[in-house]
Write a protein that holds these residues in place. Sequence first.
Motif, short mmCIF file in Angstrom:
data_model
loop_
_atom_site.label_atom_id
_atom_site.label_comp_id
_atom_site.label_asym_id
_atom_site.label_seq_id
_atom_site.Cartn_x
_atom_site.Cartn_y
_atom_site.Cartn_z
N VAL B 33 0.87 -1.17 0.00
CA VAL B 33 0.00 0.00 0.00
C VAL B 33 0.91 1.22 0.00
O VAL B 33 1.62 1.48 0.97
N THR B 34 0.93 1.90 -1.13
CA THR B 34 1.82 3.04 -1.29
C THR B 34 1.00 4.32 -1.27
O THR B 34 0.02 4.42 -1.99
N SER B 35 1.38 5.25 -0.41
CA SER B 35 0.67 6.53 -0.39
C SER B 35 1.55 7.59 -1.02
O SER B 35 2.77 7.62 -0.79
N ILE B 36 0.95 8.43 -1.80
CA ILE B 36 1.66 9.56 -2.39
C ILE B 36 1.07 10.81 -1.78
O ILE B 36 -0.12 11.08 -1.90
N ILE B 37 1.91 11.54 -1.07
CA ILE B 37 1.42 12.75 -0.42
C ILE B 37 2.17 13.96 -0.98
O ILE B 37 3.19 13.81 -1.67
N GLY B 38 1.66 15.11 -0.69
CA GLY B 38 2.27 16.33 -1.19
C GLY B 38 1.22 17.40 -1.34
O GLY B 38 0.03 17.11 -1.32
N SER B 39 1.66 18.66 -1.48
CA SER B 39 0.67 19.73 -1.56
C SER B 39 0.00 19.73 -2.92
O SER B 39 0.46 19.08 -3.85
N SER B 40 -1.09 20.48 -3.03
CA SER B 40 -1.81 20.57 -4.29
C SER B 40 -0.88 21.16 -5.34
O SER B 40 -0.14 22.08 -5.08
N HIS B 209 4.59 2.12 2.39
CA HIS B 209 5.54 2.94 1.66
C HIS B 209 4.90 4.30 1.42
O HIS B 209 3.74 4.38 1.02
N VAL B 210 5.62 5.36 1.70
CA VAL B 210 5.08 6.71 1.51
C VAL B 210 6.03 7.51 0.64
O VAL B 210 7.24 7.47 0.82
N VAL B 211 5.46 8.19 -0.35
CA VAL B 211 6.26 9.03 -1.24
C VAL B 211 5.79 10.46 -1.05
O VAL B 211 4.60 10.75 -1.16
N PHE B 212 6.73 11.35 -0.76
CA PHE B 212 6.37 12.76 -0.65
C PHE B 212 6.84 13.48 -1.90
O PHE B 212 8.03 13.54 -2.20
N LEU B 213 5.87 13.98 -2.65
CA LEU B 213 6.19 14.70 -3.89
C LEU B 213 6.17 16.20 -3.61
O LEU B 213 5.28 16.69 -2.92
N SER B 214 7.14 16.89 -4.18
CA SER B 214 7.15 18.34 -4.06
C SER B 214 7.61 18.93 -5.38
O SER B 214 8.69 18.57 -5.87
#
Lengths: 258, 246
Positions: B33-40, B209-214
């Motif tokens: 379960v992979t989460s992709i987080i980050g601002s709009s 697993h967490v991916v932080f996109l910026s």
Amino acid sequence: MKFINDILKIITEYGSSYLTGAGNTLLLALIGTVIGCIIGFAVGTVQATPLPEKGGKRVLMRIVRGILRGYVEIFRGTPMIVQAVFIHYGMFYMGLKPAIWFSGILVVSINTGAYMAETVRGGIMSIDQGQFEGAKAIGMTHNQTMINVILPQALRNIIPQIGNNFIINVKDTAVMSIIAFMDLFSIHKSVVGSNYLYFPSAVLTMAIYLTMTLVSSVLLRWWEDKMAGDANYDIVNTKDTLAQTSGLYRAKKKEAKR
Amino acid sequence: MSHSVLEVKNLSKTFGTHLVLQDVSLTVNPGDVTSIIGSSGSGKSTFLRCINLLETPTSGQIIFHGDEVTAPGFDAPSYRAKVGMVFQSFNLFNNMTVLDNCLVGQTKVLKKDKKDAQDMAMMYLERVGMAPYINARPSQLSGGQKQRVAIARALAMEPEILLFDEPTSALDPEMVGEVLDVMHDLAGSGMTMLVVTHEMAFARDVSNHVVFLSDGLVCEEGSAEEIFGNPQQERTREFLARYMAR
């Protein structure tokens, strides 16, 4: 009093001719609108299809679209009365002997088709992009998406416009008298040609046209409401197997109807 | 790593001159379960949409079970049938009942027969608690109900991986819970999921697993404990601090 007598005279002498004319008008308008809608759906759907990204198919699609665009512009941009003469006598000129009904249906159909093509294209464009994406995301091809998801919704949205076209056709098929099609207006013309009762016959003809269009309006509204589907739905209690099967039963009945 | 379900290599996407994603890579193994987080605007949704080809990547590779999805002439529809997607705005078919929404993909795309499709649809509708509503139309449902149907519709295709594009962002707070419950349950059952979300608690509790996109770049990635417990990048800390302060 004279007026009423004249009307009664026309009705007793030519009443059945007026009814036949009205019947022909309705039948021509109906067949022309139905075939026109089929043409419109075909043309409008092609026009709303995104161009393939590569090579030969893209060129082919461009050519097809160009031809269809030409069709729409020509038949939307010229009077139906001229189209009737052009097509009917054009066929004679080329050695064919088309029946009047054939020419009449052909002209009304392709004329309606030209308008409907743009209506359908507009109907497709009015569908939310999310509907396309939802269908794509479960693996539907473009054609499956159109047939199962987009066109049924587009159809519902353009029913008022289909109704418009039908009512326009009921009235505008009057121009088919130019190729001697025996519609209501042709009857009027031939009746007044023999008895010179222009005004009473015009009143009668007007009344018959108005009756046809008003009844059509009511029927079209009814169709529209029917297409909107049930306003309510049954909650199916899944713990209760009887209720569940009755829910599925309704769904099955719907499928069987398709 | 050859057993991964999905492998994304150096994916980039530009809209005109605007660079939305830059060299994003990701590997998804079965059951992840992979989460992709980050601002709009950070490119999360675009990334997800590239994966099932709703957007065409500008460069980079997407590999699904060893097949290159991004290769020319790839059969996108049958690939999409194996990669489910749940949208922010549900995208249920408005012309169909709840049941038909869950049937149409099975019968038209997978060519299953009606009976099997119906059993499958009922099983998943039951699971998301929407079985009583099979005769309803989407317009008659609340947002949370629609989203649960959308999840059932995706599940009925028996996908190998399920993509969630901000599935709760269009819902009011009361309804977020019911959708997250369903997703929790799915994650627990071993479903491979890729989730773009603003629900930090969900990402923390459920993902491995967490991916932080910026700004279109992978700023930081790691396990949920690493990202939420001990973020290394300043940008990640800032982002999370703002969420936790809410």
